[in-house]
Write an enzyme that holds these catalytic residues in place. Structure first.
Site, PDB file in Angstrom:
ATOM      1  N   ASN A 125       4.172  -1.776  -0.579  1.00 51.22           N
ATOM      2  CA  ASN A 125       3.230  -0.907  -1.275  1.00 51.22           C
ATOM      3  C   ASN A 125       3.168   0.429  -0.544  1.00 51.22           C
ATOM      4  OD1 ASN A 125       1.090  -0.223  -3.154  1.00 51.22           O
ATOM      5  ND2 ASN A 125      -0.341  -0.492  -1.452  1.00 51.22           N
ATOM      6  N   HIS A 127       0.433   3.568   0.219  1.00 54.34           N
ATOM      7  CA  HIS A 127      -1.002   3.850   0.161  1.00 54.34           C
ATOM      8  C   HIS A 127      -1.253   5.269   0.646  1.00 54.34           C
ATOM      9  CE1 HIS A 127      -5.255   2.955   0.094  1.00 54.34           C
ATOM     10  NE2 HIS A 127      -5.370   3.499   1.287  1.00 54.34           N
ATOM     11  N   SER A 154       1.183   5.844   3.862  1.00 56.19           N
ATOM     12  CA  SER A 154       1.768   4.724   4.600  1.00 56.19           C
ATOM     13  C   SER A 154       2.490   3.787   3.642  1.00 56.19           C
ATOM     14  CB  SER A 154       0.675   3.912   5.312  1.00 56.19           C
ATOM     15  OG  SER A 154      -0.187   4.718   6.076  1.00 56.19           O
ATOM     16  N   ASP A 163      -4.644  -3.517   1.480  1.00 56.92           N
ATOM     17  CA  ASP A 163      -4.092  -2.388   2.237  1.00 56.92           C
ATOM     18  C   ASP A 163      -4.029  -2.689   3.733  1.00 56.92           C
ATOM     19  OD1 ASP A 163      -3.932  -0.920  -0.160  1.00 56.92           O
ATOM     20  OD2 ASP A 163      -5.974  -0.185   0.075  1.00 56.92           O
TER      21      ASP A 163
END
Length: 241
Positions: A125, A127, A154, A163
């Protein structure tokens, strides 16, 4: 660009692999998806995006996929009675494409434990903050409210902690005097488009992996912030003034 960053990015030989398959999950515009498609178009991604899946039928990212000749799939979450029911269906659709890596690119869903566990160690992912700072939403507004000097983005492995998975790479942006949420978002977006393809390529080439609670790059455990790209290095890569 700093020598350590250039060496890590360019000089190490990746492990030999076959063609690696990628599925991207989106909910909206798909600008990070486009950055990945652009790298794939120039044979710089290290694998092939075989499907783009969206929970929103009119997400523009689906058109980006179609324009690139990539299978574009709509799976509306509103048609399912629960989060678990949707995630079970989503797992089936993803696994039909046999991916080596699942990429979240603006997929606006909180994932169930079942889903995260199914793709543990092979889901990334991006973020919009320098994790662990500002998890969740409205990161740019929070950073400005706190008066921070640096913000950024990030790329991290996805775990059950929101997260909170191990970070592979970050890119820093200096917060200028008079910065607005819109201007800061634009700068962070540019850095997202820079570092997400890098992390994806590392993974697809076998250089990046998740081991326990740590991200491992070329056999070395990364620090909590991953490999951090400074504001100066990012600005050089992006040809910013």
């Amino acid at each position: 660009m700093s020598e350590s960053y250039a060496d890590t990015l360019n000089d190490l030989t990746p492990e030999p692999t076959g063609a690696r398959r990628v599925v991207v999950l989106i909910s909206g515009n798909g600008s990070n998806l486009q950055a990945l498609i652009d790298e794939q178009t120039h044979d710089r991604l290290g694998g092939e995006i075989v499907a783009v899946i969206s929970n929103v039928a009119d997400a523009y990212g689906l058109q980006r996929a179609r324009d690139a000749g990539i299978d574009a799939v709509v799976l509306p979450h509103g048609e399912y009675d629960s989060r678990d029911a949707y995630d079970i269906a989503l797992i089936k659709v993803i696994e039909r494409h046999e991916p080596d890596l699942v990429i979240l690119a603006g997929f606006m869903r909180i994932l169930s434990s079942r889903f995260v566990q199914r793709f543990h160690g092979r889901m990334l992912n991006i973020h919009p903050s320098l994790l662990p700072a500002y998890r969740g939403l409205n990161t740019h507004a929070k950073a400005l409210a706190d008066g921070v000097a640096e913000h950024g983005c990030s790329v991290h492995f996805v775990t059950e902690e929101l997260d909170g998975g191990p970070v592979a790479i970050q890119a820093v942006v200096k917060v200028s005097e008079g910065e607005t949420e819109a201007s800061l978002k634009e700068k962070v977006h540019a850095r997202e488009h820079l570092i997400y393809p890098i992390a994806v390529k590392w993974f697809l080439e076998g250089r990046l992996r998740l081991e326990g609670d740590a991200a491992i790059l070329d056999g070395t455990t990364l620090p909590p912030h991953g490999l951090r790209l400074s504001h100066a290095d990012a600005a050089e890569e992006l040809d910013e003034e």
